[in-house]
Design a protein around this motif. Structure first.
Motif, PDB file in Angstrom:
ATOM      1  N   LEU A 178       0.858  -1.194   0.000  1.00 52.08           N
ATOM      2  CA  LEU A 178       0.000   0.000   0.000  1.00 52.08           C
ATOM      3  C   LEU A 178       0.887   1.234   0.000  1.00 52.08           C
ATOM      4  O   LEU A 178       1.823   1.343   0.808  1.00 52.08           O
ATOM      5  CB  LEU A 178      -0.895   0.035   1.242  1.00 52.08           C
ATOM      6  N   PHE A 179       0.621   2.168  -0.897  1.00 44.16           N
ATOM      7  CA  PHE A 179       1.358   3.434  -0.981  1.00 44.16           C
ATOM      8  C   PHE A 179       0.379   4.555  -0.639  1.00 44.16           C
ATOM      9  O   PHE A 179      -0.623   4.736  -1.318  1.00 44.16           O
ATOM     10  CB  PHE A 179       1.911   3.614  -2.397  1.00 44.16           C
ATOM     11  N   LEU A 180       0.656   5.299   0.448  1.00 40.44           N
ATOM     12  CA  LEU A 180      -0.266   6.327   0.941  1.00 40.44           C
ATOM     13  C   LEU A 180       0.339   7.714   0.781  1.00 40.44           C
ATOM     14  O   LEU A 180       1.525   7.928   1.039  1.00 40.44           O
ATOM     15  CB  LEU A 180      -0.563   6.125   2.433  1.00 40.44           C
ATOM     16  N   ASP A 181      -0.489   8.653   0.375  1.00 38.09           N
ATOM     17  CA  ASP A 181      -0.100  10.057   0.327  1.00 38.09           C
ATOM     18  C   ASP A 181      -1.240  10.877   0.918  1.00 38.09           C
ATOM     19  O   ASP A 181      -2.404  10.682   0.543  1.00 38.09           O
ATOM     20  CB  ASP A 181       0.169  10.491  -1.121  1.00 38.09           C
ATOM     21  N   LEU A 182      -0.931  11.780   1.845  1.00 40.62           N
ATOM     22  CA  LEU A 182      -1.967  12.578   2.494  1.00 40.62           C
ATOM     23  C   LEU A 182      -2.514  13.627   1.537  1.00 40.62           C
ATOM     24  O   LEU A 182      -1.757  14.250   0.787  1.00 40.62           O
ATOM     25  CB  LEU A 182      -1.415  13.254   3.749  1.00 40.62           C
ATOM     26  N   GLY A 280      -2.722   3.716  -2.989  1.00 42.97           N
ATOM     27  CA  GLY A 280      -2.550   2.840  -4.143  1.00 42.97           C
ATOM     28  C   GLY A 280      -2.154   1.456  -3.682  1.00 42.97           C
ATOM     29  O   GLY A 280      -1.410   1.309  -2.711  1.00 42.97           O
ATOM     30  N   ILE A 281      -2.628   0.424  -4.373  1.00 42.84           N
ATOM     31  CA  ILE A 281      -2.375  -0.966  -3.978  1.00 42.84           C
ATOM     32  C   ILE A 281      -1.729  -1.724  -5.132  1.00 42.84           C
ATOM     33  O   ILE A 281      -2.228  -1.693  -6.262  1.00 42.84           O
ATOM     34  CB  ILE A 281      -3.679  -1.685  -3.581  1.00 42.84           C
ATOM     35  N   ALA A 301      -0.881   3.791  -8.737  1.00 43.59           N
ATOM     36  CA  ALA A 301      -2.272   3.610  -8.307  1.00 43.59           C
ATOM     37  C   ALA A 301      -2.686   4.712  -7.338  1.00 43.59           C
ATOM     38  O   ALA A 301      -3.821   5.202  -7.387  1.00 43.59           O
ATOM     39  CB  ALA A 301      -2.439   2.240  -7.661  1.00 43.59           C
ATOM     40  N   MET A 302      -1.757   5.117  -6.451  1.00 40.39           N
ATOM     41  CA  MET A 302      -2.054   6.210  -5.524  1.00 40.39           C
ATOM     42  C   MET A 302      -2.334   7.503  -6.280  1.00 40.39           C
ATOM     43  O   MET A 302      -3.261   8.246  -5.953  1.00 40.39           O
ATOM     44  CB  MET A 302      -0.871   6.410  -4.564  1.00 40.39           C
ATOM     45  N   TYR A 315      -6.530  -0.207  -7.006  1.00 40.03           N
ATOM     46  CA  TYR A 315      -5.549  -1.220  -7.360  1.00 40.03           C
ATOM     47  C   TYR A 315      -4.793  -0.778  -8.621  1.00 40.03           C
ATOM     48  O   TYR A 315      -5.348  -0.076  -9.477  1.00 40.03           O
ATOM     49  CB  TYR A 315      -6.221  -2.556  -7.641  1.00 40.03           C
ATOM     50  N   TYR A 316      -3.556  -1.205  -8.725  1.00 42.04           N
ATOM     51  CA  TYR A 316      -2.763  -0.891  -9.917  1.00 42.04           C
ATOM     52  C   TYR A 316      -3.291  -1.661 -11.126  1.00 42.04           C
ATOM     53  O   TYR A 316      -3.733  -2.805 -11.016  1.00 42.04           O
ATOM     54  CB  TYR A 316      -1.289  -1.260  -9.683  1.00 42.04           C
TER      55      TYR A 316
END
Length: 585
Positions: A178-182, A280-281, A301-302, A315-316
């Protein structure tokens, strides 16, 4: 201090113990004595020691070699000096002593007067070693952990992910990254300062920890129990490794839990703040076979989540790579758009429903790229906001719109309102009010002619700070409107606190008011509410006579849309305005 150190003496010969203890005490060292390896280990486990003098040959129990091995496996026993004493002087015994972890080796008969000095030297050397080890631990921490959140950093996560990929490949397991961006974090940093931004990042890190702990019953988050699956890559970016997932959908379950937890309010002193996350996953092995590939695809994806409005997950897919390349091309071209004179303003007239006269225009930005052709606003404006380019572009728009309004008014065209959209980043940027005042002074436009349109999303972060900015803008004399009303998160109680002049009903509600009873009810309610609060209302996206008739019946003040006019270039809108000035419809 060395004088406070305690030396553990382990020897089955009581006379040797006495002689050694007496000498060590004479040079200021404390001693503890044991007659066997078993007793010595027990004393060390209970009371500890700073160094150990250990006899090799002790009949009736474990010998010194075995005792030394066990010392090195005890907590605190890995690095203390161990001096082994023996009558065995052969090379094999000496080598064996060093193999089991001895620091040094002396043969009997022992030179008692020199023993104390030798022990003190070993303690000093041990101190140096401890400092070096501690320094090495600090350097390791700096290299692999984030000092702000105390989470593993990018380097740690990449190495750990690559290790887990090899494990998952051997065991034929699935993993999720999982790729997270605020969303909107830069706005908090820019308006409230990095100190508060750092507090927000720490709070986000803690919520992520709790979100992953809450998911343990569903999913195995990591091969270890120390939280290494969670990392801060830098800035407001975080990653999560979900190891050994059974189904692709398991990653979405964790992503949704994270999304919900991060969207709750954060309180820091007098500030109540909100942020959401775009997630993004990427799934191993389908979306990549290396750490770099999985992270890159989760990042793609993110980006698509953020482009779709944020506060969600995706999801990608392979199509995202093509989109990412276009995103990069657009960004590079947009950075040169002002310099290459590729930006332009169009203007859409606004109608006073009661009088039937044009009451203003809204400035709308257009981009005709020399390399890429005409780019839709929905595509490049969101890109400008994500990259921060919107601040410079927004200033260009504001100056050009004010100059155009001043020109028309000087030509005798009675334009009463020039509406200009202001992004959340631009609105919350430092000295925005001063910028507005400067542009009005430079262009000579009367402040009451300029209306700044703000989206609801720009008004939901820090209410105290926002109210201050709104009041400072009102003091310059400009008008303020909330654009796309009904699509954000404004509550009526918050709305009452804002010095707003006008609400713009989003075109999504207007589009089906002739057929959809729910949309019709919403539009009617907004109009009635605004009337009760003394606010004017303008409906966007009016395209039919039936829509205009409904709005007129509900006492909506103004309308804007293709039914009146599509957006026009400056020369066309000037002709339109002159025609309406002379009563031509």
């Amino acid at each position: 201090m060395l004088d406070q150190h305690n030396i553990l003496i382990i020897d089955d010969d009581p006379l040797n113990r006495l002689l050694v203890a007496t000498e060590l005490q004479s040079v200021g060292l404390q001693t503890t004595e044991a007659s066997s390896g078993e007793e010595g280990l027990k004393l060390f486990a209970e009371f500890g020691a700073d160094a150990v003098l250990l006899d090799v040959t002790m009949p009736g129990g474990m010998d010194g070699f075995e005792a030394c091995t066990k010392f090195r496996n005890l907590p605190g026993g890995q690095h203390i000096p161990v001096l082994m004493m023996t009558g065995l002087g052969d090379l094999e015994s000496i080598n064996h002593a060093y193999e089991v972890g001895a620091t040094d080796f002396i043969t009997k008969p022992i030179n008692i007067p020199l023993l104390g000095h030798r022990i003190r030297y070993m303690l000093k050397a041990s101190h140096t070693t401890q400092r070096l080890l501690e320094s090495e631990r600090r350097l390791h921490r700096m290299a692999y952990f984030d000092s702000l959140t105390e989470l593993p950093n990018r380097q740690f996560f990449r190495e750990h992910l690559q290790h887990m990929i090899a494990f998952a490949h051997r065991q034929k397991l699935k993993m999720g990254v999982l790729f997270l961006d605020l969303d909107g974090f830069k706005r908090i940093n820019d308006t409230l300062g990095h100190h508060l931004g750092d507090q927000m990042l720490q709070a986000v890190g803690e919520r992520l920890r709790k979100s992953l702990r809450a998911s343990d019953a569903l999913i195995r988050v990591d091969m270890n129990a120390d939280g290494d699956s969670l990392a801060r890559l830098g800035g407001d970016e975080f990653t999560v490794l979900l190891s050994t997932i059974a189904r692709n959908e398991d990653a979405a379950t964790v992503a949704e839990r994270i999304r919900i937890n991060l969207a709750k309010s954060y309180t820091f002193g007098e500030h109540e703040l909100y942020t959401t996350a775009s997630i993004g996953i990427a799934i191993f092995p389908y979306d990549g076979s290396s750490a770099e590939e999985l992270l890159q695809n989760a990042d793609f994806a993110m980006y698509h989540t953020k482009r779709g409005g944020g506060n969600g997950y995706r999801y990608y897919s392979n199509d995202m790579t093509k989109a990412a390349l276009r995103h990069l091309s657009l960004e590079n071209s947009l950075r040169k758009a002002i310099e290459h004179d590729e930006l332009d303003l169009y203007y859409q007239p606004q109608l006073d429903i009661v009088t039937g006269k044009v009451c203003g225009v809204e400035a709308l930005l257009r981009w005709d790229s020399q390399e890429l052709g005409r780019i839709p606003p929905v595509e490049f404006i969101s890109l400008a906001e994500q990259t921060g380019l919107i601040v410079g572009i927004g200033e260009w728009v504001l100056r050009k719109a004010c100059l155009q309004a001043k020109t028309w008014r000087d030509q005798g065209i009675p334009l009463t309102r020039m509406a200009v959209n202001v992004s959340a980043m631009q609105f919350l940027h430092r000295d925005f009010t001063a910028l507005v005042a400067t542009i009005l002074a430079e262009t000579g436009l009367e402040p009451q002619v300029l209306e700044l349109e703000l989206t609801e999303s720009a008004l939901i972060s820090d209410e105290g700070n926002i109210i201050g900015i709104l009041h400072s803008l009102k003091q310059t004399g400009v008008l303020l409107a909330i654009d796309d009303f009904g699509t954000g998160y404004s509550s009526l109680s918050r709305l009452r606190n804002f010095p707003i002049d006008r609400l713009k009903i989003d075109q999504r509600f207007v589009h089906d008011i002739e057929q959809d009873l729910a949309d019709a009810a919403i539009v009617a309610a907004v109009i009635a509410m605004a009337e009760g609060m003394g606010l004017n209302v303008i409906a966007e996206g009016v395209e039919t006579d039936g829509q205009l008739a409904f709005l007129k019946e509900k006492r909506c003040n103004e309308a804007q849309g293709h039914f009146l006019s599509k957006p026009l270039h400056s020369a066309q809108v000037e002709e339109f305005l002159r025609a309406h000035l002379h009563g031509v419809k």
